[in-house]
Design an enzyme around this catalytic site. Structure first.
Site, mmCIF file in Angstrom:
data_model
loop_
_atom_site.group_PDB
_atom_site.id
_atom_site.type_symbol
_atom_site.label_atom_id
_atom_site.label_comp_id
_atom_site.label_asym_id
_atom_site.label_seq_id
_atom_site.Cartn_x
_atom_site.Cartn_y
_atom_site.Cartn_z
ATOM 1 N N CYS A 104 -2.024 9.752 -1.256
ATOM 2 C CA CYS A 104 -1.831 8.368 -0.804
ATOM 3 C C CYS A 104 -2.011 7.343 -1.920
ATOM 4 O O CYS A 104 -1.336 6.307 -1.908
ATOM 5 C CB CYS A 104 -2.770 8.072 0.359
ATOM 6 S SG CYS A 104 -2.393 9.056 1.835
ATOM 7 N N LYS A 108 -2.524 4.933 9.972
ATOM 8 C CA LYS A 108 -1.229 5.418 9.485
ATOM 9 C C LYS A 108 -1.193 6.944 9.546
ATOM 10 O O LYS A 108 -2.226 7.597 9.725
ATOM 11 C CB LYS A 108 -0.986 4.938 8.050
ATOM 12 C CG LYS A 108 -1.979 5.499 7.038
ATOM 13 C CD LYS A 108 -1.734 4.935 5.658
ATOM 14 C CE LYS A 108 -2.692 5.508 4.626
ATOM 15 N NZ LYS A 108 -2.564 6.958 4.396
ATOM 16 N N ASP A 137 -8.261 5.184 3.001
ATOM 17 C CA ASP A 137 -8.569 6.433 3.713
ATOM 18 C C ASP A 137 -9.942 7.040 3.412
ATOM 19 O O ASP A 137 -10.078 8.265 3.346
ATOM 20 C CB ASP A 137 -7.488 7.483 3.417
ATOM 21 C CG ASP A 137 -6.096 7.018 3.807
ATOM 22 O OD1 ASP A 137 -5.958 5.949 4.420
ATOM 23 O OD2 ASP A 137 -5.130 7.734 3.477
#
Length: 200
Positions: A116, A83, A22
């Site tokens: 995450c 996602k 990310d």
């Protein structure tokens, strides 16, 4: 150690995968030391490409948070997955890992450590992978969140290491046929940040 198997966290080129989590445009202004963790992650990406280690790149809701920053480097050969959940262990990613026969260890970089990164590491540990969190390549908006997430991961069985330490452990020997090529990646020291001066 009678009946117990001690996990040492040894890594090998043929049994490792690199997860890059990310590192996207909209996060850049708010994540502490964002340019530095991207630079460190880029070093690991280059080493993984030279050593032909599988690479996974995720993007959290890219429609709203933008694409992966170009400073990370060439991710055209990576498995790229969008996602919305706070883990990289979505079906597309795990299927890719299973197809990369022999992967036992995951090297983990990116953001955010308490979100995450932590959830990905715990999900991987639950599936019996060794997880190596790269301390100079993970960050958060808050250094308190980062510090306690790393402590939580250590308690859960993840290994905490540095980018250069990981690259050298993957190579294992200066006689490795790709040592000189990888050496060029690590000849320039990782950027000096406040990340490692904070208690880990």
């Amino acid at each position: 150690m009678s009946g117990l198997v001690r996990r040492l966290g040894k890594v090998g080129i043929d049994t490792s995968a690199l997860f890059l989590c990310d590192m996207q445009e909209k996060f850049a202004p708010n994540i502490r030391y964002f340019p530095q963790i991207v630079q460190v992650s880029s070093r690991l990406l280059k080493a993984a490409q030279i050593l032909e280690i599988p690479v996974v790149v995720t993007e959290q809701y890219p429609k709203g948070l933008g694409p992966t920053v170009p400073e990370l480097g060439d991710i055209s050969g990576a498995k790229k997955v969008a996602k919305t959940c706070f883990t990289m262990c979505v079906p597309d990613v795990m299927e890719h890992v299973r197809q990369s026969a022999g992967v036992k260890s995951v090297i983990l970089c990116g953001i955010e450590t308490q979100a995450c990164i932590q959830r990905t590491a715990l999900d991987l540990l639950e599936q019996d992978f060794d997880v190596h969190v790269i301390a100079d390549a993970v960050s958060s908006r808050s250094m308190v969140d980062r510090m306690y997430a790393i402590e939580r991961l250590r308690q859960s069985g993840a290994f905490i290491t540095t980018s250069e330490g990981m690259i050298l452990q993957l190579l294992g020997d200066a006689a490795h046929p790709k040592f000189r090529e990888v050496q060029k990646v690590i000849m320039e020291s990782a950027p000096d940040t406040g990340l490692l001066s904070n208690k880990l």
